[in-house]
Write a protein that holds these residues in place. Sequence first.
Motif, PDB file in Angstrom:
ATOM      1  N   ALA A   1     150.895  29.518  20.939  1.00 13.73           N
ATOM      2  CA  ALA A   1     150.494  30.377  19.810  1.00 13.73           C
ATOM      3  C   ALA A   1     149.324  29.758  19.056  1.00 13.73           C
ATOM      4  O   ALA A   1     148.372  30.459  18.674  1.00 13.73           O
ATOM      5  CB  ALA A   1     151.686  30.588  18.878  1.00 13.73           C
ATOM      6  N   ASN A   2     149.362  28.445  18.833  1.00 16.55           N
ATOM      7  CA  ASN A   2     148.246  27.776  18.163  1.00 16.55           C
ATOM      8  C   ASN A   2     146.981  27.838  18.998  1.00 16.55           C
ATOM      9  O   ASN A   2     145.872  28.002  18.470  1.00 16.55           O
ATOM     10  CB  ASN A   2     148.610  26.311  17.883  1.00 16.55           C
TER      11      ASN A   2
ATOM     12  N   SER B   1     145.630  31.379  18.783  1.00 17.33           N
ATOM     13  CA  SER B   1     145.094  31.575  17.434  1.00 17.33           C
ATOM     14  C   SER B   1     143.776  30.839  17.265  1.00 17.33           C
ATOM     15  O   SER B   1     142.857  31.341  16.595  1.00 17.33           O
ATOM     16  CB  SER B   1     146.106  31.085  16.396  1.00 17.33           C
TER      17      SER B   1
ATOM     18  N   MET C   1     141.088  32.975  18.767  1.00 12.22           N
ATOM     19  CA  MET C   1     140.784  34.120  17.906  1.00 12.22           C
ATOM     20  C   MET C   1     139.972  33.696  16.682  1.00 12.22           C
ATOM     21  O   MET C   1     139.024  34.380  16.283  1.00 12.22           O
ATOM     22  CB  MET C   1     142.086  34.803  17.479  1.00 12.22           C
ATOM     23  N   LEU C   2     140.315  32.553  16.095  1.00 18.23           N
ATOM     24  CA  LEU C   2     139.559  32.060  14.943  1.00 18.23           C
ATOM     25  C   LEU C   2     138.131  31.702  15.339  1.00 18.23           C
ATOM     26  O   LEU C   2     137.186  31.917  14.566  1.00 18.23           O
ATOM     27  CB  LEU C   2     140.251  30.836  14.345  1.00 18.23           C
TER      28      LEU C   2
ATOM     29  N   ASN D   1     146.839  26.413  13.693  1.00 15.92           N
ATOM     30  CA  ASN D   1     145.991  27.608  13.717  1.00 15.92           C
ATOM     31  C   ASN D   1     146.777  28.907  13.564  1.00 15.92           C
ATOM     32  O   ASN D   1     146.267  29.876  13.009  1.00 15.92           O
ATOM     33  CB  ASN D   1     145.174  27.641  15.013  1.00 15.92           C
ATOM     34  N   LYS D   2     148.020  28.936  14.059  1.00 16.50           N
ATOM     35  CA  LYS D   2     148.795  30.170  13.919  1.00 16.50           C
ATOM     36  C   LYS D   2     149.126  30.421  12.452  1.00 16.50           C
ATOM     37  O   LYS D   2     149.215  31.577  12.020  1.00 16.50           O
ATOM     38  CB  LYS D   2     150.060  30.119  14.769  1.00 16.50           C
ATOM     39  N   ASP D   3     149.308  29.344  11.647  1.00 15.55           N
ATOM     40  CA  ASP D   3     149.537  29.510  10.215  1.00 15.55           C
ATOM     41  C   ASP D   3     148.263  29.952   9.507  1.00 15.55           C
ATOM     42  O   ASP D   3     148.304  30.742   8.553  1.00 15.55           O
ATOM     43  CB  ASP D   3     150.044  28.200   9.609  1.00 15.55           C
TER      44      ASP D   3
ATOM     45  N   LEU E   1     145.862  31.768  10.834  1.00 16.92           N
ATOM     46  CA  LEU E   1     145.583  33.151  11.197  1.00 16.92           C
ATOM     47  C   LEU E   1     146.541  34.126  10.528  1.00 16.92           C
ATOM     48  O   LEU E   1     146.172  35.269  10.242  1.00 16.92           O
ATOM     49  CB  LEU E   1     145.659  33.314  12.720  1.00 16.92           C
ATOM     50  N   SER E   2     147.779  33.692  10.263  1.00 11.73           N
ATOM     51  CA  SER E   2     148.779  34.597   9.684  1.00 11.73           C
ATOM     52  C   SER E   2     148.800  34.571   8.163  1.00 11.73           C
ATOM     53  O   SER E   2     149.554  35.317   7.549  1.00 11.73           O
ATOM     54  CB  SER E   2     150.176  34.237  10.218  1.00 11.73           C
TER      55      SER E   2
END
Length: 318
Positions: free
Chosen positions: A133-134, A137, A140-141, A184-186, A188-189
């Motif tokens: 997930a990281n 993300s 995507m970032l 990174n998932k944090d 992005l969310s």
Amino acid sequence: MIFSFLQSDTEQKVDSLKQEVARPLDQVTDKVMTWWDTFIDMVPNMFVSVILFLIFLLLAKAGQKLFVKVFNRSSNNQALENLFSTIIYYAILGLGLFIILGILKLDKAVTSLLAGVGVIGLALGFAFQDIAANFVSGIMLAFRKPFAIGDIVKLSDFMGTVSRTNLRVTVVETWQGQEVYIPNKDVLSSPIVNYSILGERRIDLAVGVSYADSLEQVQEIIEKTLKGLEGVIRHDDMIFTYYEFGDSSINFEIKFWIKYPKNPSYLEMRSKAIKAIKKAFDEEGITIPFPIRTLDFGIKGGQTLSEMQIHQAGNSPS
């Protein structure tokens, strides 16, 4: 006669034992000979496979360099460059490997290997889903680019400067001097507040003046003072509003814009504005009142301490 019979029986057992030993040896010998014949037959294919491997190795390096050259024309994201150049490199090598295995007639082995890799990949996907997930993300970032290295941001309740980023974490250096590694998932969310992208920031100051002062004069002094202050921009967008009757003052708010994050900094500029307003008020005789409290000492209310003392003095015995 008995001796001849025993001798004959012993020879038969020895011959039987030799046959049992010779049978697996013959099988091994036949297998080795078969492998040798196969190896001899495969020598031309192996030679071709080595040549193909070298060709695909050169193609993989050339493809990687070409991608980096094209990618640098449109982006300077080092993490994405490393990721996709590596993917292209191993994708070309993988294609060459499949072709080589086909030449070596190892197609069935490839099918079994892919099936095993698929099962292992599925298991690893469940085991390392946070890492995956990281990673996604981070990609995507990198494409969305909500911030750049050196931007002042607020991410997951942490405010500071983005010092570096990769496909797993974003590193923020806070004003207190700590490095915070945010997955990174944090990032992005969660909401991303970028204070640098527009190059401007608004300062809001709340002040109170005495009820005896002229409100029109106060507004004129404030606006004139801040417009003459170096570092203040967008003078026409300055907002001055009275918003409440306080306990001991009429309170107002002044909102003005500065360049950000260029010098002077936000905190320094806010401090300069406060000092300039205080100096202007002192020169014009404008009062910023202290909080006032009225104490009532009467049982039913409406009596001050001095009145109670006079009353008690009048009723005291002579």
